[in-house]
Design an enzyme around this catalytic site. Structure first.
Site, PDB file in Angstrom:
ATOM      1  N   GLY A   1      21.281   0.607  65.422  1.00  0.00           N
ATOM      2  CA  GLY A   1      19.840   0.487  65.186  1.00  0.00           C
ATOM      3  C   GLY A   1      19.519   1.375  64.005  1.00  0.00           C
ATOM      4  O   GLY A   1      19.591   2.596  64.109  1.00  0.00           O
ATOM      5  N   HIS A   2      19.252   0.774  62.861  1.00  0.00           N
ATOM      6  CA  HIS A   2      19.040   1.534  61.623  1.00  0.00           C
ATOM      7  C   HIS A   2      17.580   1.404  61.202  1.00  0.00           C
ATOM      8  O   HIS A   2      17.092   0.299  60.942  1.00  0.00           O
ATOM      9  CB  HIS A   2      19.972   1.017  60.517  1.00  0.00           C
TER      10      HIS A   2
ATOM     11  N   LEU B   1      15.694  17.362  58.071  1.00  0.00           N
ATOM     12  CA  LEU B   1      15.574  18.811  57.895  1.00  0.00           C
ATOM     13  C   LEU B   1      14.169  19.274  58.306  1.00  0.00           C
ATOM     14  O   LEU B   1      13.995  20.385  58.811  1.00  0.00           O
ATOM     15  CB  LEU B   1      15.853  19.158  56.424  1.00  0.00           C
TER      16      LEU B   1
ATOM     17  N   LYS C   1      21.374   6.908  58.721  1.00  0.00           N
ATOM     18  CA  LYS C   1      22.127   6.121  57.735  1.00  0.00           C
ATOM     19  C   LYS C   1      21.243   5.047  57.108  1.00  0.00           C
ATOM     20  O   LYS C   1      21.280   4.829  55.894  1.00  0.00           O
ATOM     21  CB  LYS C   1      23.340   5.445  58.423  1.00  0.00           C
TER      22      LYS C   1
ATOM     23  N   GLN D   1      27.267   3.393  63.638  1.00  0.00           N
ATOM     24  CA  GLN D   1      27.773   4.409  64.576  1.00  0.00           C
ATOM     25  C   GLN D   1      28.136   5.704  63.835  1.00  0.00           C
ATOM     26  O   GLN D   1      27.532   5.991  62.820  1.00  0.00           O
ATOM     27  CB  GLN D   1      28.954   3.864  65.405  1.00  0.00           C
TER      28      GLN D   1
ATOM     29  N   GLY E   1      11.818  13.487  55.739  1.00  0.00           N
ATOM     30  CA  GLY E   1      10.884  12.627  56.471  1.00  0.00           C
ATOM     31  C   GLY E   1      11.456  11.229  56.529  1.00  0.00           C
ATOM     32  O   GLY E   1      12.387  10.896  55.789  1.00  0.00           O
TER      33      GLY E   1
ATOM     34  N   ASP F   1      23.120   7.549  64.605  1.00  0.00           N
ATOM     35  CA  ASP F   1      21.693   7.852  64.471  1.00  0.00           C
ATOM     36  C   ASP F   1      21.425   9.056  63.563  1.00  0.00           C
ATOM     37  O   ASP F   1      20.467   9.803  63.766  1.00  0.00           O
ATOM     38  CB  ASP F   1      21.050   8.094  65.856  1.00  0.00           C
TER      39      ASP F   1
END
Ligand code: GDP
Ligand code: IMO
Ligand code: MG
Length: 429
Positions: free
Chosen positions: A40-41, A333, A16, A225, A416, A13
């Site tokens: 879950g991307h 960030l 990626k 992962q 973002g 998470d």
């Protein structure tokens, strides 16, 4: 010709999916190589949010060919659901660019049932899996009880494969877990119906990659992962059942130790973890809650809240070594804005000793106390910054500190969730 492998540096998470989508217009092929719909991307494009569990995050770029590679475990029902969503939102064109390896293993109904039964058996020592049948499916692959995508292409072959396997699985379900047996006819007809819809997409994906590279094109491999969830190199047994590290991505897409190889490590500006297991920098306090709320840290697959803490630099260095990471993307960030100071774990204290490595001995994991380097924070909302120089100086310093600490360039900074909220500092493809 170039190959770029995208890997998560911590426990998954890291963002990626967002970075893969961003880079996909520079390559011909985007491939997933391991894992399944435990991933879950999330990709945000034109204000629309997509969560991909199996389909590569490159699919939203109009020209990228997307592959589900050899090393994956695929739940065909989930894949078809994802394909239907794409069909509805993006049209048939996107599905024409989707290919599935005939060598990928199928997640079967008994895998999901066993995943949950194993977890119940483990009780308080549970792993906190996603419950998607991933572990039991890889277990069968290794034990040669697996059924592969290509097996679906021939009805008789599929029946010959499924019959003895289901007999064995039903013995386990009934005799060990007191669970009712599963019906051969039901599974057989359900999976044949899946095969009808998937057959046109099943192919030799490693061959497609090879041909593309021979023609001088570039390929992006989307790891799922993260390093610390790796079966060999992670916090075993609190790991997944595949190899999310860079070498696992090569193996799972049918590539050898190719050169040159760009390994892009995706690292969140702070650390998170879903599920059980050690997490030295976890903040069980209001700072952790603030990171969770501001970062929207809830699992894209199971909706579980993600545990949060400061960035663990010890693990980051470990990930750089294990994956041979060549550059980093620092994501989220923007979430760190508003903290007067930011902590970064540069070492651990174990008893009286300070160490700069992640210990291999699990009985030391709970004793690792992070040794923090305190850095100045920033107040500004950076989510609209589009160049490095637009970032507040203290924010720039955080990135430069990570570069100094790791000795690796930060090539991408993400501020973002959307595609545009990305600062590219160095070309990587
Ligand atoms: P993955 O599994 O590594 O692809 O990451 P996930 O999609 O599970 O989780 C990352 C979450 O952070 C998603 O909700 C993304 O939309 C979001 N995200 C990615 N990059 C940024 C970023 O720079 N800032 C913010 N605020 N959110 C981001
Ligand atoms: P992405 O690709 C975060 C975690 C689970 C659990 C452990 C084992 O979105 O980064 P499994 O179902 O794989 O047997 O669960 O691994 N896990 C993930 N955590 N992101 C993921 O994928 C994960 N995939 C598995 O929460 O702790
Ligand atoms: Mg995820």
């Amino acid at each position: 010709m170039s190959v770029c492998v995208v890997v998560g540096t911590h426990w998954g998470d890291e963002g990626k999916g967002k970075i893969v989508d961003y880079l996909s217009n520079q390559v011909e092929i985007v491939a997933r190589a391991q894992g399944g719909n435990n991933a879950g991307h999330t990709v945000v494009v034109d204000n629309a949010k997509y969560v991909f569990h199996l389909i590569p995050s490159g699919i939203l770029q109009p020209n990228s060919i997307c592959l589900l590679g050899d090393g994956m475990v695929i739940d065909p029902a989930t894949l078809l659901e994802e394909m239907d969503i794409l069909l509805e939102k993006r049209g048939k064109e996107s599905l024409d660019r989707l290919f599935i390896s005939g060598r990928a293993n199928l997640v079967m109904p008994y895998h999901k049932i066993l995943d949950n039964l194993y977890e119940q058996l483990r009780g308080a020592k549970k792993i906190g899996t996603t419950g998607r049948g991933i572990g039991p499916c890889y277990e069968d692959k290794v034990a040669r009880w697996g059924i592969r995508m290509a097996d679906l292409l021939d009805k008789d072959n599929f029946a010959r494969r499924l019959k003895p396997i289901l007999k064995y699985k039903n013995l386990i379900l009934e005799r060990i877990f007191n669970h009712p047996p599963l019906s051969f006819e039901e599974i057989f007809s359900q999976y044949l119906a899946f095969a009808d819809r998937l057959a046109a997409h099943i192919s030799d994906t490693s061959c497609l990659i090879y041909r593309s590279l021979q023609q001088g094109k570039s390929v992006l491999i989307e790891g799922a992962q993260g390093t610390m969830l790796d079966l060999d190199h992670g916090t075993y047994p609190f790991v997944t059942s595949s190899s999310p590290v860079a070498s696992g991505s090569l193996l799972g897409s049918g590539l050898g130790p190719i050169s040159p190889l760009e390994v892009l490590g995706i690292c969140k500006a702070y650390s998170t973890r879903v599920g059980e297991g050690p997490f030295p920098t976890e903040l069980d306090n209001e700072i952790g809650q603030r990171l969770q709320e501001k970062g929207g840290e809830y699992g894209a697959t199971t909706g579980r809240p993600r545990r949060c803490g400061w960035l663990d630099g010890v693990i980051l260095k470990y990930a750089i070594r294990i994956n041979q990471i060549t550059s980093l993307a620092i994501t989220k960030l923007d979430v760190l804005g508003g903290f007067p100071t930011i902590n970064f774990a540069r070492a651990y204290r174990i008893g009286e000793e300070e160490v700069d490595y992640f210990p291999f001995n699990p009985s030391l994991w709970d004793q690792c106390q992070p040794v923090y380097q305190e850095l100045e924070g920033w107040e500004e909302d950076i989510s609209r910054c589009r160049s490095f120089s637009q970032l507040p100086l203290t924010c720039q310093r955080y990135i430069e500190f990570i570069e100094d600490f790791t000795g690796i360039p930060v090539s991408i900074v993400s501020v973002g969730p959307s595609r545009e909220a990305t600062i590219m500092r160095k070309e990587i493809l």
